[in-house]
Design an enzyme around this catalytic site. Structure first.
Site, PDB file in Angstrom:
ATOM      1  N   TYR A  16      -1.762  -0.676  10.904  1.00 49.01           N
ATOM      2  CA  TYR A  16      -1.904  -1.154   9.815  1.00 49.01           C
ATOM      3  C   TYR A  16      -0.639  -1.297   8.598  1.00 49.01           C
ATOM      4  O   TYR A  16      -0.350  -1.990   7.671  1.00 49.01           O
ATOM      5  CB  TYR A  16      -3.198  -0.854   9.093  1.00 49.01           C
ATOM      6  CG  TYR A  16      -3.675  -1.175   7.501  1.00 49.01           C
ATOM      7  CD1 TYR A  16      -3.521  -2.193   6.700  1.00 49.01           C
ATOM      8  CD2 TYR A  16      -3.470  -0.242   6.380  1.00 49.01           C
ATOM      9  CE1 TYR A  16      -3.059  -2.336   5.522  1.00 49.01           C
ATOM     10  CE2 TYR A  16      -3.554  -0.416   5.100  1.00 49.01           C
ATOM     11  CZ  TYR A  16      -3.097  -1.545   4.510  1.00 49.01           C
ATOM     12  OH  TYR A  16      -2.971  -2.225   3.238  1.00 49.01           O
TER      13      TYR A  16
ATOM     14  N   THR B  69       1.262  -1.317   0.203  1.00 46.93           N
ATOM     15  CA  THR B  69      -0.529  -0.231   0.074  1.00 46.93           C
ATOM     16  C   THR B  69       1.030   1.362  -0.100  1.00 46.93           C
ATOM     17  O   THR B  69       2.369   1.046   0.959  1.00 46.93           O
ATOM     18  CB  THR B  69      -1.022  -0.102   1.190  1.00 46.93           C
ATOM     19  OG1 THR B  69      -1.754   1.049   1.735  1.00 46.93           O
ATOM     20  CG2 THR B  69      -0.260  -0.393   2.746  1.00 46.93           C
ATOM     21  N   ASP B  70       0.634   2.250  -0.940  1.00 45.02           N
ATOM     22  CA  ASP B  70       0.848   3.796  -0.414  1.00 45.02           C
ATOM     23  C   ASP B  70       1.005   4.365   1.340  1.00 45.02           C
ATOM     24  O   ASP B  70       1.933   5.362   1.531  1.00 45.02           O
ATOM     25  CB  ASP B  70       0.496   4.359  -1.229  1.00 45.02           C
ATOM     26  CG  ASP B  70      -1.183   5.438  -0.985  1.00 45.02           C
ATOM     27  OD1 ASP B  70      -1.432   3.887   0.409  1.00 45.02           O
ATOM     28  OD2 ASP B  70      -2.165   6.154  -1.738  1.00 45.02           O
ATOM     29  N   GLU B  71       0.146   4.090   2.200  1.00 40.35           N
ATOM     30  CA  GLU B  71      -0.135   3.915   3.472  1.00 40.35           C
ATOM     31  C   GLU B  71       1.957   3.562   4.072  1.00 40.35           C
ATOM     32  O   GLU B  71       1.523   4.739   4.931  1.00 40.35           O
ATOM     33  CB  GLU B  71      -1.064   3.107   4.365  1.00 40.35           C
ATOM     34  CG  GLU B  71      -2.795   3.283   3.617  1.00 40.35           C
ATOM     35  CD  GLU B  71      -3.233   3.050   4.493  1.00 40.35           C
ATOM     36  OE1 GLU B  71      -3.365   3.582   5.866  1.00 40.35           O
ATOM     37  OE2 GLU B  71      -4.453   2.918   3.923  1.00 40.35           O
TER      38      GLU B  71
ATOM     39  N   LYS C 297       2.243  -3.390   7.188  1.00 35.87           N
ATOM     40  CA  LYS C 297       2.348  -3.706   6.178  1.00 35.87           C
ATOM     41  C   LYS C 297       3.749  -2.575   5.331  1.00 35.87           C
ATOM     42  O   LYS C 297       4.619  -3.779   5.084  1.00 35.87           O
ATOM     43  CB  LYS C 297       1.582  -2.740   5.060  1.00 35.87           C
ATOM     44  CG  LYS C 297       0.188  -2.900   4.691  1.00 35.87           C
ATOM     45  CD  LYS C 297      -0.021  -4.455   4.024  1.00 35.87           C
ATOM     46  CE  LYS C 297      -0.184  -4.463   2.709  1.00 35.87           C
ATOM     47  NZ  LYS C 297      -0.495  -5.851   2.452  1.00 35.87           N
TER      48      LYS C 297
HETATM   49  P1  NAD Z   1      -9.428  -8.039   2.324  1.00 37.07           P
HETATM   50  O1  NAD Z   1      -9.492  -7.781   3.212  1.00 37.07           O
HETATM   51  O2  NAD Z   1     -10.797  -7.162   1.699  1.00 37.07           O
HETATM   52  O3  NAD Z   1      -9.416  -9.197   1.912  1.00 37.07           O
HETATM   53  C1  NAD Z   1      -7.958  -9.992   2.645  1.00 37.07           C
HETATM   54  C2  NAD Z   1      -8.290 -10.735   2.639  1.00 37.07           C
HETATM   55  O4  NAD Z   1      -7.176 -12.251   2.980  1.00 37.07           O
HETATM   56  C3  NAD Z   1      -9.586 -12.287   3.074  1.00 37.07           C
HETATM   57  O5  NAD Z   1     -10.144 -13.203   1.856  1.00 37.07           O
HETATM   58  C4  NAD Z   1      -9.039 -12.762   3.935  1.00 37.07           C
HETATM   59  O6  NAD Z   1      -9.911 -14.418   4.842  1.00 37.07           O
HETATM   60  C5  NAD Z   1      -7.906 -13.002   3.310  1.00 37.07           C
HETATM   61  N1  NAD Z   1      -6.656 -13.278   5.359  1.00 37.07           N
HETATM   62  C6  NAD Z   1      -6.827 -12.891   5.954  1.00 37.07           C
HETATM   63  N2  NAD Z   1      -5.809 -13.231   6.997  1.00 37.07           N
HETATM   64  C7  NAD Z   1      -5.371 -14.605   6.179  1.00 37.07           C
HETATM   65  C8  NAD Z   1      -4.178 -15.015   6.780  1.00 37.07           C
HETATM   66  N3  NAD Z   1      -4.274 -15.911   7.457  1.00 37.07           N
HETATM   67  N4  NAD Z   1      -3.718 -16.267   5.455  1.00 37.07           N
HETATM   68  C9  NAD Z   1      -4.834 -16.610   4.557  1.00 37.07           C
HETATM   69  N5  NAD Z   1      -5.648 -15.548   4.231  1.00 37.07           N
HETATM   70  C10 NAD Z   1      -6.275 -14.450   5.183  1.00 37.07           C
HETATM   71  O7  NAD Z   1      -8.797  -6.999   1.636  1.00 37.07           O
HETATM   72  P2  NAD Z   1      -7.782  -6.072   0.093  1.00 37.07           P
HETATM   73  O8  NAD Z   1      -8.489  -4.811  -0.157  1.00 37.07           O
HETATM   74  O9  NAD Z   1      -8.617  -6.656  -0.995  1.00 37.07           O
HETATM   75  O10 NAD Z   1      -6.844  -5.999   0.254  1.00 37.07           O
HETATM   76  C11 NAD Z   1      -5.523  -7.271  -0.365  1.00 37.07           C
HETATM   77  C12 NAD Z   1      -3.920  -6.295  -0.139  1.00 37.07           C
HETATM   78  O11 NAD Z   1      -3.465  -5.591  -1.038  1.00 37.07           O
HETATM   79  C13 NAD Z   1      -3.376  -5.992   0.716  1.00 37.07           C
HETATM   80  O12 NAD Z   1      -2.635  -6.264   1.407  1.00 37.07           O
HETATM   81  C14 NAD Z   1      -3.954  -4.915   1.357  1.00 37.07           C
HETATM   82  O13 NAD Z   1      -2.757  -4.427   2.370  1.00 37.07           O
HETATM   83  C15 NAD Z   1      -3.489  -4.465  -0.670  1.00 37.07           C
HETATM   84  N6  NAD Z   1      -4.138  -3.050  -1.262  1.00 37.07           N
HETATM   85  C16 NAD Z   1      -5.180  -2.765  -0.179  1.00 37.07           C
HETATM   86  C17 NAD Z   1      -5.550  -1.035  -0.958  1.00 37.07           C
HETATM   87  C18 NAD Z   1      -7.254  -1.584  -0.689  1.00 37.07           C
HETATM   88  O14 NAD Z   1      -7.449   0.183  -1.020  1.00 37.07           O
HETATM   89  N7  NAD Z   1      -8.537  -1.793  -0.522  1.00 37.07           N
HETATM   90  C19 NAD Z   1      -5.118  -0.886  -1.025  1.00 37.07           C
HETATM   91  C20 NAD Z   1      -4.167  -1.154  -1.635  1.00 37.07           C
HETATM   92  C21 NAD Z   1      -3.449  -2.223  -1.302  1.00 37.07           C
END
Ligand code: NAD
Length: 360
Positions: free
Chosen positions: A162, A136-138, A166
């Protein structure tokens, strides 16, 4: 490619799986393992359209379980890992940071260890393997109004548990390149929006609250700025980096769409006023300002020049079209929303999940 996707039942992971198994995919996928713990954020309904695809296999499991991960890596002779699995909601990290350290830090470490073991076996040509860590950019902290956007060389200055978790995972990934020579790459992306996003995040929360006649809670003065990217664009960027990203590098991904939270909520309300007008008044009347989140970063902005110049990726959606597409998706998928509202979406809770489903 035989891809191991962690967290594939979540928002971005499920969009990625749908995209790479679709006809227009740029990846040649022979096998795709979706490995997910099915936390509250995991929803296999997102993937119902591909669940009979013989290339697709779901395994319920935790990325902290290195033994299980290792055996799957070996059984399927995995060539590519895409690590989406994470605890991803900042508010939850303030309430309970431990789960974030466990999954985001320890879990990433165990995945890297399993990947290191796999590469040591030299079963397949290691030059064809890649581990892509989705971040993430955070991790870069916060910007003032006139600061230049984050580039890959910005220092890491995370402000929430969070973001700190990350950041730690990103450092581990980097170290496995420099210390062990593993073929790893990291992407740092801005805020995503689009179909299948769990309605604790700003955009789906506002859409669903608006439709249910509830308050639309806006933190502080609503002037926090985020650079919004449609999830399809993010998934395309990940596929591009998986194919052509250089080992040991990091790539920033952003949408060139800086908006304040207030602008986002206003856009949602005025779009809904047109798409699903209320009997009287506007959805704007439901806006309410609430106490700010502690440590709330003021502004994020991404400089995505590197991925554009080196790999030719640019976002296709602009915010106006992307948000309209997203609102229309939520309006057309009220059954999906309903199952989340009444807590029947997560089949693990209902005891219905088979731990492993391989259609091949
Ligand atoms: P989300 O919370 O919707 O999904 C996370 C998934 O990971 C879920 O299906 C959950 O069941 C699974 N999970 C959690 N803990 C687990 C574990 N210990 N073992 C196996 N599976 C596990 O998240 P998202 O929004 O889809 O984000 C996905 C990734 O992208 C993350 O790493 C997040 O940091 C990164 N990200 C998200 C955003 C955003 O805007 N949503 C932006 C940049 C980066």
């Amino acid at each position: 490619m035989r891809i191991f996707v962690t967290g594939g039942a979540g928002f971005i992971g499920s969009n990625f799986i749908l995209q790479v198994l679709s006809k227009k995919s740029v990846l040649d996928v022979k096998k795709l393992i979706n490995f997910d713990k099915l936390s509250y954020a995991g929803n296999l309904d997102n993937l119902s359209s591909i669940k009979h695809d013989t290339r697709y296999c779901f395994v319920e499991g935790d990325i902290c379980d290195q033994e299980l991960v290792s055996s799957l890596f070996e059984d399927y002779d995995i060539t590519h890992v895409v690590n989406f699995a994470a605890e991803s909601h900042v508010d939850r990290s303030i309430e309970g940071p431990e789960a974030f350290i466990r999954t985001n830090v320890i879990g990433t470490l165990r995945l890297l260890q399993a990947f290191k073991e796999l590469c040591a076996k030299e079963k397949a040509d290691n030059t064809q393997r890649k581990f892509l860590h989705v971040s993430t950019d955070e991790v870069y902290g916060t910007l003032c109004a006139n600061d230049p956007a984050f580039s890959e060389t910005n220092p890491y200055l995370p402000n929430s548990p969070y973001a700190a978790s990350k950041a730690a995972s990103d450092h581990l990934v980097r170290s496995y390149f420099h210390t062990f020579g593993l073929p790893v790459v990291t992407t740092n992306c801005s805020n995503n929006y689009g179909p299948y996003q769990f309605p604790e995040k700003l955009i789906p929360l506002m859409i669903l609250n608006a439709l249910e006649g509830k308050d639309l809670p806006i933190y502080g003065d609503g002037k926090n700025v985020r650079d919004w990217l449609h999830v399809e664009d993010h998934c395309q960027a990940i596929a591009t980096v998986l194919l052509d990203g250089k080992e040991g590098e990091t790539y920033n991904i952003g949408g060139n769409s800086e908006m304040t939270n207030l602008e986002v909520v206003d856009t949602i309300c005025t779009s809904l006023d047109k798409l699903k007008p209320k009997d009287s008044g506007s959805y704007l009347d439901q806006k309410t300002f609430v106490k700010d989140r502690p440590g709330h970063d003021r502004r994020y902005a991404i400089n995505a020049t590197k991925i554009e110049k080196d790999l030719g990726w640019i976002p296709r959606w602009n915010f106006a079209n992307g948000i309209k597409n997203t609102i229309e998706w939520y309006l057309a998928h009220q059954d999906w929303c309903q199952k989340i509202s009444n807590q029947t979406y997560n089949r693990k809770r209902l005891g219905l999940v088979e731990q492993k489903v391989d259609n091949a």
